[in-house]
Design a protein around this motif. Structure first.
Motif, PDB file in Angstrom:
ATOM      1  N   PHE A  36       8.422   5.807 -10.636  1.00 57.05           N
ATOM      2  CA  PHE A  36       7.216   5.426  -9.907  1.00 57.05           C
ATOM      3  C   PHE A  36       7.309   3.996  -9.373  1.00 57.05           C
ATOM      4  CE2 PHE A  36       5.243   9.135 -11.999  1.00 57.05           C
ATOM      5  CZ  PHE A  36       4.633   9.699 -10.892  1.00 57.05           C
ATOM      6  N   VAL A  37       7.969   3.120 -10.114  1.00 49.78           N
ATOM      7  CA  VAL A  37       8.183   1.762  -9.604  1.00 49.78           C
ATOM      8  C   VAL A  37       9.046   1.823  -8.338  1.00 49.78           C
ATOM      9  CG1 VAL A  37       9.189  -0.500 -10.079  1.00 49.78           C
ATOM     10  CG2 VAL A  37       7.933   0.710 -11.877  1.00 49.78           C
ATOM     11  N   PHE A  38      10.103   2.591  -8.388  1.00 42.41           N
ATOM     12  CA  PHE A  38      10.976   2.750  -7.225  1.00 42.41           C
ATOM     13  C   PHE A  38      10.217   3.333  -6.037  1.00 42.41           C
ATOM     14  CE2 PHE A  38      13.478   5.912  -4.852  1.00 42.41           C
ATOM     15  CZ  PHE A  38      14.368   5.079  -4.197  1.00 42.41           C
ATOM     16  N   TYR A  39       9.434   4.397  -6.287  1.00 43.16           N
ATOM     17  CA  TYR A  39       8.696   5.035  -5.194  1.00 43.16           C
ATOM     18  C   TYR A  39       7.717   4.064  -4.523  1.00 43.16           C
ATOM     19  CZ  TYR A  39      10.405   9.545  -6.967  1.00 43.16           C
ATOM     20  OH  TYR A  39      11.193  10.590  -7.368  1.00 43.16           O
ATOM     21  N   GLY A  40       7.164   3.134  -5.285  1.00 41.68           N
ATOM     22  CA  GLY A  40       6.271   2.151  -4.697  1.00 41.68           C
ATOM     23  C   GLY A  40       7.002   1.027  -3.996  1.00 41.68           C
ATOM     24  N   ALA A  41       8.205   0.711  -4.465  1.00 35.46           N
ATOM     25  CA  ALA A  41       8.936  -0.446  -3.930  1.00 35.46           C
ATOM     26  C   ALA A  41       9.416  -0.224  -2.502  1.00 35.46           C
ATOM     27  CB  ALA A  41      10.125  -0.773  -4.838  1.00 35.46           C
ATOM     28  N   ILE A  42       9.845   0.980  -2.179  1.00 37.34           N
ATOM     29  CA  ILE A  42      10.421   1.214  -0.849  1.00 37.34           C
ATOM     30  C   ILE A  42       9.372   1.080   0.260  1.00 37.34           C
ATOM     31  CG2 ILE A  42      11.677   2.838   0.609  1.00 37.34           C
ATOM     32  CD1 ILE A  42      13.306   1.535  -1.709  1.00 37.34           C
ATOM     33  N   PRO A  43       8.203   1.721   0.159  1.00 37.53           N
ATOM     34  CA  PRO A  43       7.181   1.462   1.190  1.00 37.53           C
ATOM     35  C   PRO A  43       6.770  -0.010   1.258  1.00 37.53           C
ATOM     36  CG  PRO A  43       6.631   3.437  -0.049  1.00 37.53           C
ATOM     37  CD  PRO A  43       7.777   2.792  -0.756  1.00 37.53           C
ATOM     38  N   LEU A  44       6.730  -0.677   0.111  1.00 38.69           N
ATOM     39  CA  LEU A  44       6.413  -2.105   0.104  1.00 38.69           C
ATOM     40  C   LEU A  44       7.461  -2.894   0.884  1.00 38.69           C
ATOM     41  CD1 LEU A  44       4.623  -4.417  -0.910  1.00 38.69           C
ATOM     42  CD2 LEU A  44       6.039  -4.472  -2.992  1.00 38.69           C
ATOM     43  N   GLY A  45       8.720  -2.503   0.749  1.00 39.85           N
ATOM     44  CA  GLY A  45       9.776  -3.171   1.499  1.00 39.85           C
ATOM     45  C   GLY A  45       9.567  -3.045   3.001  1.00 39.85           C
ATOM     46  N   PHE A  46       9.153  -1.863   3.444  1.00 43.19           N
ATOM     47  CA  PHE A  46       8.902  -1.681   4.880  1.00 43.19           C
ATOM     48  C   PHE A  46       7.646  -2.418   5.325  1.00 43.19           C
ATOM     49  CE2 PHE A  46      12.008   1.698   4.485  1.00 43.19           C
ATOM     50  CZ  PHE A  46      12.684   1.581   5.688  1.00 43.19           C
ATOM     51  N   ALA A  47       6.653  -2.515   4.465  1.00 47.63           N
ATOM     52  CA  ALA A  47       5.468  -3.306   4.807  1.00 47.63           C
ATOM     53  C   ALA A  47       5.833  -4.766   4.986  1.00 47.63           C
ATOM     54  CB  ALA A  47       4.403  -3.151   3.722  1.00 47.63           C
ATOM     55  N   ALA A  48       6.722  -5.276   4.136  1.00 50.22           N
ATOM     56  CA  ALA A  48       7.164  -6.667   4.248  1.00 50.22           C
ATOM     57  C   ALA A  48       8.047  -6.872   5.477  1.00 50.22           C
ATOM     58  CB  ALA A  48       7.921  -7.080   2.988  1.00 50.22           C
ATOM     59  N   LEU A  49       8.807  -5.843   5.854  1.00 53.45           N
ATOM     60  CA  LEU A  49       9.691  -5.938   7.019  1.00 53.45           C
ATOM     61  C   LEU A  49       8.903  -6.168   8.307  1.00 53.45           C
ATOM     62  CD1 LEU A  49      12.488  -5.562   8.399  1.00 53.45           C
ATOM     63  CD2 LEU A  49      11.990  -3.106   8.436  1.00 53.45           C
ATOM     64  N   ASP A  50       7.784  -5.450   8.466  1.00 48.93           N
ATOM     65  CA  ASP A  50       6.978  -5.571   9.686  1.00 48.93           C
ATOM     66  C   ASP A  50       5.511  -5.347   9.318  1.00 48.93           C
ATOM     67  OD1 ASP A  50       5.779  -5.538  12.157  1.00 48.93           O
ATOM     68  OD2 ASP A  50       7.173  -4.107  13.056  1.00 48.93           O
ATOM     69  N   PRO A  51       4.851  -6.370   8.772  1.00 50.96           N
ATOM     70  CA  PRO A  51       3.472  -6.203   8.303  1.00 50.96           C
ATOM     71  C   PRO A  51       2.512  -5.690   9.382  1.00 50.96           C
ATOM     72  CG  PRO A  51       4.371  -8.298   7.544  1.00 50.96           C
ATOM     73  CD  PRO A  51       5.343  -7.742   8.523  1.00 50.96           C
ATOM     74  N   GLU A  63       2.940  -3.680  11.915  1.00 49.23           N
ATOM     75  CA  GLU A  63       3.062  -2.251  12.216  1.00 49.23           C
ATOM     76  C   GLU A  63       3.034  -1.369  10.968  1.00 49.23           C
ATOM     77  OE1 GLU A  63       3.151  -0.740  15.178  1.00 49.23           O
ATOM     78  OE2 GLU A  63       2.876  -2.664  16.180  1.00 49.23           O
ATOM     79  N   ASN A  64       3.564  -1.881   9.867  1.00 46.11           N
ATOM     80  CA  ASN A  64       3.830  -1.015   8.712  1.00 46.11           C
ATOM     81  C   ASN A  64       2.870  -1.150   7.552  1.00 46.11           C
ATOM     82  OD1 ASN A  64       6.066  -0.205  10.161  1.00 46.11           O
ATOM     83  ND2 ASN A  64       7.545  -1.337   8.917  1.00 46.11           N
ATOM     84  N   ALA A  65       2.077  -2.213   7.505  1.00 47.06           N
ATOM     85  CA  ALA A  65       1.260  -2.454   6.315  1.00 47.06           C
ATOM     86  C   ALA A  65       0.261  -1.331   6.060  1.00 47.06           C
ATOM     87  CB  ALA A  65       0.536  -3.794   6.427  1.00 47.06           C
ATOM     88  N   LEU A  66      -0.473  -0.915   7.089  1.00 53.78           N
ATOM     89  CA  LEU A  66      -1.482   0.127   6.886  1.00 53.78           C
ATOM     90  C   LEU A  66      -0.857   1.469   6.522  1.00 53.78           C
ATOM     91  CD1 LEU A  66      -4.389   1.033   6.793  1.00 53.78           C
ATOM     92  CD2 LEU A  66      -4.296   1.395   9.278  1.00 53.78           C
ATOM     93  N   PRO A  67       0.149   1.973   7.263  1.00 55.52           N
ATOM     94  CA  PRO A  67       0.746   3.248   6.845  1.00 55.52           C
ATOM     95  C   PRO A  67       1.386   3.170   5.462  1.00 55.52           C
ATOM     96  CG  PRO A  67       1.931   2.306   8.726  1.00 55.52           C
ATOM     97  CD  PRO A  67       0.679   1.528   8.567  1.00 55.52           C
ATOM     98  N   ALA A  68       1.969   2.024   5.110  1.00 56.22           N
ATOM     99  CA  ALA A  68       2.526   1.876   3.760  1.00 56.22           C
ATOM    100  C   ALA A  68       1.419   1.947   2.716  1.00 56.22           C
ATOM    101  CB  ALA A  68       3.281   0.554   3.645  1.00 56.22           C
ATOM    102  N   ALA A 119       5.597   7.860   7.660  1.00 55.61           N
ATOM    103  CA  ALA A 119       4.779   7.551   6.483  1.00 55.61           C
ATOM    104  C   ALA A 119       3.485   8.350   6.481  1.00 55.61           C
ATOM    105  CB  ALA A 119       4.484   6.057   6.426  1.00 55.61           C
ATOM    106  N   TYR A 120       2.829   8.453   7.629  1.00 56.48           N
ATOM    107  CA  TYR A 120       1.586   9.214   7.695  1.00 56.48           C
ATOM    108  C   TYR A 120       1.834  10.703   7.449  1.00 56.48           C
ATOM    109  CZ  TYR A 120      -1.138   5.249   9.477  1.00 56.48           C
ATOM    110  OH  TYR A 120      -1.792   4.050   9.618  1.00 56.48           O
ATOM    111  N   VAL A 121       2.919  11.237   7.998  1.00 60.66           N
ATOM    112  CA  VAL A 121       3.243  12.650   7.776  1.00 60.66           C
ATOM    113  C   VAL A 121       3.520  12.897   6.300  1.00 60.66           C
ATOM    114  CG1 VAL A 121       4.941  14.466   8.225  1.00 60.66           C
ATOM    115  CG2 VAL A 121       4.087  13.073  10.113  1.00 60.66           C
ATOM    116  N   PHE A 122       4.320  12.012   5.701  1.00 62.82           N
ATOM    117  CA  PHE A 122       4.636  12.227   4.289  1.00 62.82           C
ATOM    118  C   PHE A 122       3.429  11.970   3.399  1.00 62.82           C
ATOM    119  CE2 PHE A 122       6.845  11.272   0.221  1.00 62.82           C
ATOM    120  CZ  PHE A 122       7.334  12.560   0.033  1.00 62.82           C
TER     121      PHE A 122
END
Length: 201
Positions: free
Chosen positions: A90-105, A107-112, A178-181
């Motif tokens: 569960f830590v891993f599953y949360g970390a990857i979307p967080l990484g994409f949110a940090a990459l481009d806040p 565009e990615n923060a809300l879908p993450a 992200a929205y589809v998944f």
């Protein structure tokens, strides 16, 4: 959904590799910890602008996630091992979307955030169901022998890894994927709650 199909192909080579690691004296919990560390490294690589490096680390991390269970079966499964495995997942599953949110806040923060909400809800429904299934001595081996009851759904480990790989291969499409998944994960949550109503109600 795909876990049962993929396990039949993946398990034999993973078990052979696990046997070799056991012969070297490597324990299941050490592999679990390594898998988490590599998964956090994947999220960091993504956040720093290297999603392809993140993809490689994601795949290695998930190999560790398969190996720890195979090693445990060939040695001595423990309650601690089962606890660490699901918790670190569960830590891993949360970390990857967080990484994409940090990459481009922008565009990615809300879908993450939406995806993480569905992960949170789905994880709670999964674990709560497992606790009550244990209380009622309900068992299943539909996904192999596990430390606790494993209720299936549309979005399972295989689908999650596929989504994460798509994130890395097509980072500009992260919001759409992200929205589809998230929708798939939300559906899994709803069906699991309905299963709980039928089983425990």
């Amino acid at each position: 959904m795909l876990d049962a199909i993929l396990r039949r192909r993946i398990d034999p080579p993973v078990e052979r590799l696990a046997a070799r690691l056991v012969s070297y004296g490597l324990g299941a919990n050490a592999v679990t910890v390594a898998g988490l560390a590599i998964g956090i490294g994947a999220a960091a690589a993504i956040a720093l602008g290297s999603p392809l490096a993140g993809l490689v680390l994601i795949l290695v991390s998930r190999l560790c996630d398969g190996l720890d269970g195979a090693i445990a079966k060939q040695t001595r499964p423990t309650d601690l091992g089962g606890y660490l495995d699901i918790t670190f997942d569960f830590v891993f599953y949360g970390a990857i979307p967080l990484g994409f949110a940090a990459l481009d806040p922008a565009e990615n923060a809300l879908p993450a955030a939406v995806l993480l909400l569905t992960f949170y809800a789905n994880g709670a429904s999964f674990l709560a169901y497992a606790v009550l299934a244990e209380k009622r001595q309900i068992t299943t081996d539909v996904r192999g022998k596990k430390s606790f009851f494993f209720s299936t759904g549309l979005a399972e480990a295989s689908e999650t890894i596929i989504a994460f790989c798509l994130f890395c291969l097509f980072p500009a499409w992260f919001p759409v994927i992200a929205y589809v998944f998230a929708a798939m994960t939300a559906w899994t949550f709803v069906t699991r709650v309905w299963l709980a109503v039928k089983t425990f109600g």
